[in-house]
Design a protein around this motif. Sequence first.
Motif, PDB file in Angstrom:
ATOM      1  N   PRO A 156       0.818  -1.220   0.000  1.00 21.78           N
ATOM      2  CA  PRO A 156       0.000   0.000   0.000  1.00 21.78           C
ATOM      3  C   PRO A 156       0.854   1.273   0.000  1.00 21.78           C
ATOM      4  CG  PRO A 156       0.054  -0.921   2.203  1.00 21.78           C
ATOM      5  CD  PRO A 156       0.816  -1.882   1.328  1.00 21.78           C
ATOM      6  N   LEU A 157       1.589   1.476  -1.063  1.00 14.49           N
ATOM      7  CA  LEU A 157       2.505   2.613  -1.164  1.00 14.49           C
ATOM      8  C   LEU A 157       1.747   3.938  -1.191  1.00 14.49           C
ATOM      9  CD1 LEU A 157       4.587   0.922  -3.969  1.00 14.49           C
ATOM     10  CD2 LEU A 157       5.455   1.347  -1.660  1.00 14.49           C
ATOM     11  N   VAL A 158       0.779   4.036  -2.103  1.00 15.51           N
ATOM     12  CA  VAL A 158      -0.025   5.255  -2.213  1.00 15.51           C
ATOM     13  C   VAL A 158      -0.767   5.517  -0.909  1.00 15.51           C
ATOM     14  CG1 VAL A 158      -2.033   6.263  -3.376  1.00 15.51           C
ATOM     15  CG2 VAL A 158      -0.265   5.106  -4.707  1.00 15.51           C
ATOM     16  N   GLU A 159      -1.293   4.455  -0.316  1.00 17.37           N
ATOM     17  CA  GLU A 159      -2.089   4.611   0.901  1.00 17.37           C
ATOM     18  C   GLU A 159      -1.235   5.075   2.078  1.00 17.37           C
ATOM     19  OE1 GLU A 159      -4.204   2.562  -2.079  1.00 17.37           O
ATOM     20  OE2 GLU A 159      -2.212   2.137  -1.275  1.00 17.37           O
ATOM     21  N   THR A 160       0.008   4.637   2.155  1.00 21.24           N
ATOM     22  CA  THR A 160       0.885   5.093   3.233  1.00 21.24           C
ATOM     23  C   THR A 160       1.180   6.582   3.089  1.00 21.24           C
ATOM     24  OG1 THR A 160       1.878   2.901   3.541  1.00 21.24           O
ATOM     25  CG2 THR A 160       3.169   4.794   4.274  1.00 21.24           C
ATOM     26  N   VAL A 161       1.416   7.039   1.865  1.00 24.49           N
ATOM     27  CA  VAL A 161       1.620   8.468   1.632  1.00 24.49           C
ATOM     28  C   VAL A 161       0.368   9.251   1.986  1.00 24.49           C
ATOM     29  CG1 VAL A 161       1.919  10.185  -0.208  1.00 24.49           C
ATOM     30  CG2 VAL A 161       3.440   8.207  -0.078  1.00 24.49           C
ATOM     31  N   THR A 162      -0.798   8.739   1.585  1.00 25.51           N
ATOM     32  CA  THR A 162      -2.058   9.420   1.885  1.00 25.51           C
ATOM     33  C   THR A 162      -2.282   9.502   3.389  1.00 25.51           C
ATOM     34  OG1 THR A 162      -2.953   8.552  -0.186  1.00 25.51           O
ATOM     35  CG2 THR A 162      -4.527   9.440   1.398  1.00 25.51           C
ATOM     36  N   ALA A 163      -1.973   8.432   4.103  1.00 26.03           N
ATOM     37  CA  ALA A 163      -2.106   8.436   5.557  1.00 26.03           C
ATOM     38  C   ALA A 163      -1.191   9.483   6.182  1.00 26.03           C
ATOM     39  CB  ALA A 163      -1.785   7.050   6.114  1.00 26.03           C
ATOM     40  N   ALA A 164       0.039   9.596   5.653  1.00 21.16           N
ATOM     41  CA  ALA A 164       0.974  10.594   6.179  1.00 21.16           C
ATOM     42  C   ALA A 164       0.447  12.000   5.960  1.00 21.16           C
ATOM     43  CB  ALA A 164       2.337  10.422   5.516  1.00 21.16           C
ATOM     44  N   VAL A 165      -0.139  12.255   4.791  1.00 23.00           N
ATOM     45  CA  VAL A 165      -0.707  13.579   4.501  1.00 23.00           C
ATOM     46  C   VAL A 165      -1.881  13.866   5.436  1.00 23.00           C
ATOM     47  CG1 VAL A 165      -1.918  14.952   2.757  1.00 23.00           C
ATOM     48  CG2 VAL A 165       0.063  13.572   2.111  1.00 23.00           C
ATOM     49  N   ALA A 170      -0.882  -3.883   6.984  1.00 25.87           N
ATOM     50  CA  ALA A 170      -0.737  -2.553   7.581  1.00 25.87           C
ATOM     51  C   ALA A 170      -1.006  -2.587   9.079  1.00 25.87           C
ATOM     52  CB  ALA A 170      -1.685  -1.574   6.891  1.00 25.87           C
ATOM     53  N   ALA A 171      -0.147  -1.930   9.813  1.00 27.27           N
ATOM     54  CA  ALA A 171      -0.361  -1.792  11.253  1.00 27.27           C
ATOM     55  C   ALA A 171      -1.197  -0.560  11.566  1.00 27.27           C
ATOM     56  CB  ALA A 171       0.984  -1.693  11.970  1.00 27.27           C
ATOM     57  N   LEU A 172      -1.245   0.377  10.619  1.00 24.50           N
ATOM     58  CA  LEU A 172      -2.022   1.614  10.780  1.00 24.50           C
ATOM     59  C   LEU A 172      -3.106   1.626   9.710  1.00 24.50           C
ATOM     60  CD1 LEU A 172      -2.208   4.412  12.239  1.00 24.50           C
ATOM     61  CD2 LEU A 172      -0.776   5.301  10.416  1.00 24.50           C
ATOM     62  N   ARG A 173      -4.362   1.477  10.131  1.00 21.09           N
ATOM     63  CA  ARG A 173      -5.481   1.405   9.192  1.00 21.09           C
ATOM     64  C   ARG A 173      -6.412   2.577   9.441  1.00 21.09           C
ATOM     65  NH1 ARG A 173      -5.313  -3.162  12.181  1.00 21.09           N
ATOM     66  NH2 ARG A 173      -4.100  -4.902  11.336  1.00 21.09           N
ATOM     67  N   LEU A 174      -6.539   3.443   8.438  1.00 25.91           N
ATOM     68  CA  LEU A 174      -7.403   4.614   8.570  1.00 25.91           C
ATOM     69  C   LEU A 174      -8.692   4.366   7.799  1.00 25.91           C
ATOM     70  CD1 LEU A 174      -4.907   7.595   8.174  1.00 25.91           C
ATOM     71  CD2 LEU A 174      -5.529   6.308  10.226  1.00 25.91           C
ATOM     72  N   SER A 175      -9.810   4.545   8.481  1.00 24.18           N
ATOM     73  CA  SER A 175     -11.129   4.391   7.872  1.00 24.18           C
ATOM     74  C   SER A 175     -11.751   5.772   7.723  1.00 24.18           C
ATOM     75  CB  SER A 175     -12.012   3.495   8.753  1.00 24.18           C
ATOM     76  OG  SER A 175     -13.304   3.384   8.227  1.00 24.18           O
ATOM     77  N   GLY A 179       8.891   1.911   9.598  1.00 17.76           N
ATOM     78  CA  GLY A 179       8.583   0.948  10.646  1.00 17.76           C
ATOM     79  C   GLY A 179       7.125   0.542  10.678  1.00 17.76           C
ATOM     80  N   THR A 180       6.261   1.406  10.143  1.00 15.77           N
ATOM     81  CA  THR A 180       4.821   1.137  10.094  1.00 15.77           C
ATOM     82  C   THR A 180       4.329   1.254   8.666  1.00 15.77           C
ATOM     83  OG1 THR A 180       4.397   1.910  12.356  1.00 15.77           O
ATOM     84  CG2 THR A 180       2.537   1.928  10.840  1.00 15.77           C
ATOM     85  N   ILE A 181       3.568   0.269   8.234  1.00 19.82           N
ATOM     86  CA  ILE A 181       2.888   0.314   6.945  1.00 19.82           C
ATOM     87  C   ILE A 181       1.450   0.760   7.207  1.00 19.82           C
ATOM     88  CG2 ILE A 181       2.075  -1.059   4.980  1.00 19.82           C
ATOM     89  CD1 ILE A 181       4.461  -2.901   5.402  1.00 19.82           C
ATOM     90  N   ALA A 182       0.952   1.672   6.395  1.00 21.72           N
ATOM     91  CA  ALA A 182      -0.398   2.211   6.590  1.00 21.72           C
ATOM     92  C   ALA A 182      -1.269   1.914   5.389  1.00 21.72           C
ATOM     93  CB  ALA A 182      -0.337   3.725   6.822  1.00 21.72           C
ATOM     94  N   THR A 183      -2.566   1.913   5.619  1.00 18.51           N
ATOM     95  CA  THR A 183      -3.527   1.813   4.526  1.00 18.51           C
ATOM     96  C   THR A 183      -4.712   2.704   4.843  1.00 18.51           C
ATOM     97  OG1 THR A 183      -4.685   0.271   3.065  1.00 18.51           O
ATOM     98  CG2 THR A 183      -4.859  -0.152   5.422  1.00 18.51           C
ATOM     99  N   VAL A 184      -5.460   3.055   3.806  1.00 21.57           N
ATOM    100  CA  VAL A 184      -6.598   3.964   3.948  1.00 21.57           C
ATOM    101  C   VAL A 184      -7.781   3.373   3.202  1.00 21.57           C
ATOM    102  CG1 VAL A 184      -7.480   6.288   3.494  1.00 21.57           C
ATOM    103  CG2 VAL A 184      -5.073   5.970   4.108  1.00 21.57           C
TER     104      VAL A 184
END
Length: 348
Positions: free
Chosen positions: A87-96, A160-165, A117-122
Amino acid sequence: MRFLPDAEQRAFAASLDALLAAADTPAVVRDWSRGDHASGRALWSRVAEAGVFALAVPEACEGGLGPRPVELALAFVELGRHAVPGPLVETVTAAVLLGGADPGTAERLLPALASGGTIATVGIETARAETAGTETAGTKTAGTKAAAMKTAYALDGDVAALRLSCSPGGIRLSPGHGPVRPSLDPARRITPLTPGGELLLPGPLTDQALAWARLTTAAQALGVGLALLDQTVTHVKRRCQFGVPVGSFQAVKHRLADAKIALEFARPLVFGAALSMRPAEVAAAKAAACEAAYGTARTALQLHGAIGYTAECDLSLWLTKARALRTAWGDPHRCRALVVSAAGDRRW
């Protein structure tokens, strides 16, 4: 307006290209598709060490180098060129998104995204209709009313360890995920996110965060298209028919030339959008880059023949990604509608 990267930016892209070329990404993609994420996580860490995710994290935050959309676009072209999974795009989106959260939340979550250290998804919450039924003598009969069930679906929620809904009510930190579901691209597996969780930001996904998602998707698609074109040119130079290389046939040259023109037309749109970050310009870039990559995929498949369909052929890893990216974060029709709407607005 300058669209060409400077020397430092070109060196950054070249170093990332070299790193990924040495990583045997086709093997990593196949492992990821099977649910074996060890090699993918190792590659993710090397990409993070190169500073890619830090480019989306504000400089004020620990480990942050950004936000720097032009450098991110350059990086995502290379990530697409090498078909890096996850989830490359999603990790960037989560950071934004988290960059706009309160300082305490940002400092708690962003450093781990910047370091890899953390992979994110949205996931964006969508409504799904379910028919209501009645129970009669142990037999369930279909009713006429429908209940709307809202679920957020995200890419690689199991990794992903960080999941944004994301919902109209706000951005929440999802506490878990449902069963993994296959998708058109085996390396882009879909998971429903568990509802509830900590509220991080009020309100829906912002237009600016969506613009970052679309920009990085467009750049990734551009890289996918360039890789497909390179692989196809190499193939038609080697494959012979009637005693001569297939690439010498005029019809083949025309198909490849059309693909090349479409990709080169999309390239300045992507980097022009990265300079302005206006939502309509980003939407135009995404429509152009994703359509160019999809058209190149069709050409690549036709010129490779039936072998291009096979999972054993590396080409298939890029073919499925081109199709998946075309509709990710807004299909071409939706992106064009945004461009047309903005064209009628004098603020464009």
